[in-house]
Design an enzyme around this catalytic site. Structure first.
Site, PDB file in Angstrom:
ATOM      1  CB  CYS A 170      -0.937  -0.002   1.200  1.00 24.67           C
ATOM      2  SG  CYS A 170      -1.987   1.465   1.304  1.00 24.67           S
ATOM      3  CB  CYS A 198      -6.451   0.248   5.713  1.00 24.41           C
ATOM      4  SG  CYS A 198      -5.619  -0.261   4.207  1.00 24.41           S
TER       5      CYS A 198
END
Length: 375
Positions: A101, A197
């Site tokens: 990410c 997340c």
């Protein structure tokens, strides 16, 4: 930091990015906040709601006195991060999506967007530091050893590091909290987010179950005796102790500190036979590795280091383990680490990150781990 820049800050709704924006504004920079929405599936659930985080981020921007923009990177995230995450789990490995990410979203898609807004620098609330030395930009550990996040940033390159600021990397978390309370930030006491997340706090197996095919198979001990059934190899990781469903199995005379009620640990996954192997005893030889091979390498400098002694982490929140680094071994595009002390539960799919003192050099994805005496 002496020159004044237009800086775009990734505001997550958390206290670290909030204090980052405040510090930059105080230093005289022109600061713009961007809230990144990276996940849309069931985003309104109790486990993962970006709406709440955006409200917090907007409240922070209001207190600090900066503009904030809401940007949706969900499609990029699904293509560049989540697809790779699922492929790795399906193959029996345990990936680290936070590493990907950072490389693909926060310091690529976000960086590109910030540059289109005329930014000269970007900033995030990561606990790390950057330093220019001899024409190179180095990635350094954050000063708070309990919060250092350089492990997750090791895939950043020179171009990305040259445009990035990490103001809270110079502080301890307690100081960040103090600043947040002092200036009246509404999220000063907000809990740190945990977990991935897009998964949030939800049960991990329940989440994966929606995306991965799974084939039950046998759970066996080191002698090949069947102890139970697993629900699918993708749902287990090396060193795992909870959720094995064999807690009631008694094994008298288990080796290496085992015993009648000693806990079981996942030690191996045989994809060919769909078998999960477990052992008793935290220090069982099957859980200890003297060496590893890594591929998919990324160095923060233009090239990696030469053969020599370094420190390495094979998982976040562990101390640097002394090791010998051999580049381009056993073949080009790979490296080998030989540790002074055996490392516990070295897991394919995770990152092996190399350090020279406080400098993070980069790393690679663990392909294989070898026990002491293995070639």
């Amino acid at each position: 930091m002496n020159a004044k820049h237009r800086v775009v800050v990734g505001l997550s709704g958390g206290v670290d990015s909030a204090v980052t924006a405040h510090l930059l504004k105080q230093a005289g920079h022109e600061v713009i906040g961007i809230f990144m929405k990276n996940w849309e599936d069931d985003d309104d659930s109790e486990y993962c709601s970006s709406n709440i985080d955006f409200v917090d981020a907007a409240a922070v921007a209001d207190v600090i006195g900066i503009e904030i923009e809401h940007v949706n990177f969900a499609a990029d995230y699904k293509d560049r991060v989540f697809a790779a995450f699922l492929r790795e789990y399906q193959a029996g490995r345990t990936p680290n999506p936070d590493v990907l990410c950072n490389a693909e979203i926060k310091f690529k898609a976000f960086l590109d967007h910030a540059m289109r807004l005329g930014a000269e620098k970007i900033a995030t609330g990561h606990y790390a530091r950057v330093r220019e030395l001899g024409g190179q930009v180095q990635l350094l550990k954050g000063l708070d050893p309990l919060k250092d996040q350089s492990y997750f940033l090791h895939r950043l390159n020179q171009a990305q590091l040259a445009k990035t600021l990490f103001p809270v990397g110079e502080l301890r978390k307690t100081e960040v909290r103090r600043i947040a309370e002092e200036i009246g930030l509404p999220n000063a006491k907000k809990k740190d987010s945990t977990g991935i997340c897009f998964i949030g706090e939800r049960p991990f197996r329940e989440f994966l179950n929606r995306y991965l095919a799974h084939q039950p198979g046998p759970i066996k001990d080191e002698r090949g005796r069947k102890l139970g059934e697993h629900v699918g190899l993708s749902f287990y990781t090396l060193g795992q102790r909870q959720g094995l469903g064999i807690g009631g199995v008694k094994e008298k005379g288990a080796p290496r500190g085992g015993g009648e009620h000693a806990p079981w640990f996942v030690a191996r996954k045989d994809m060919q036979t769909n078998t999960l192997y477990v052992v008793q005893g935290h220090e069982h030889p099957w859980l200890l590795s003297q060496s590893l091979i890594a591929s998919d390498i990324s160095w923060t400098a233009a090239q990696g280091p030469a053969f020599g002694g370094f420190g390495a982490k094979t998982r976040y929140r562990q101390g640097d383990a002394a090791c010998a680094f051999t580049p381009e071994h056993p073949q080009p595009g790979q490296f080998r680490l030989d540790f002074v002390q055996p490392q516990w539960a070295v897991t394919p799919g995770q990152s092996a990150v190399l350090y020279d003192g406080e400098v993070c050099l980069g790393g690679g994805v663990i392909e294989a781990a070898m026990a002491a005496g293995a070639a």
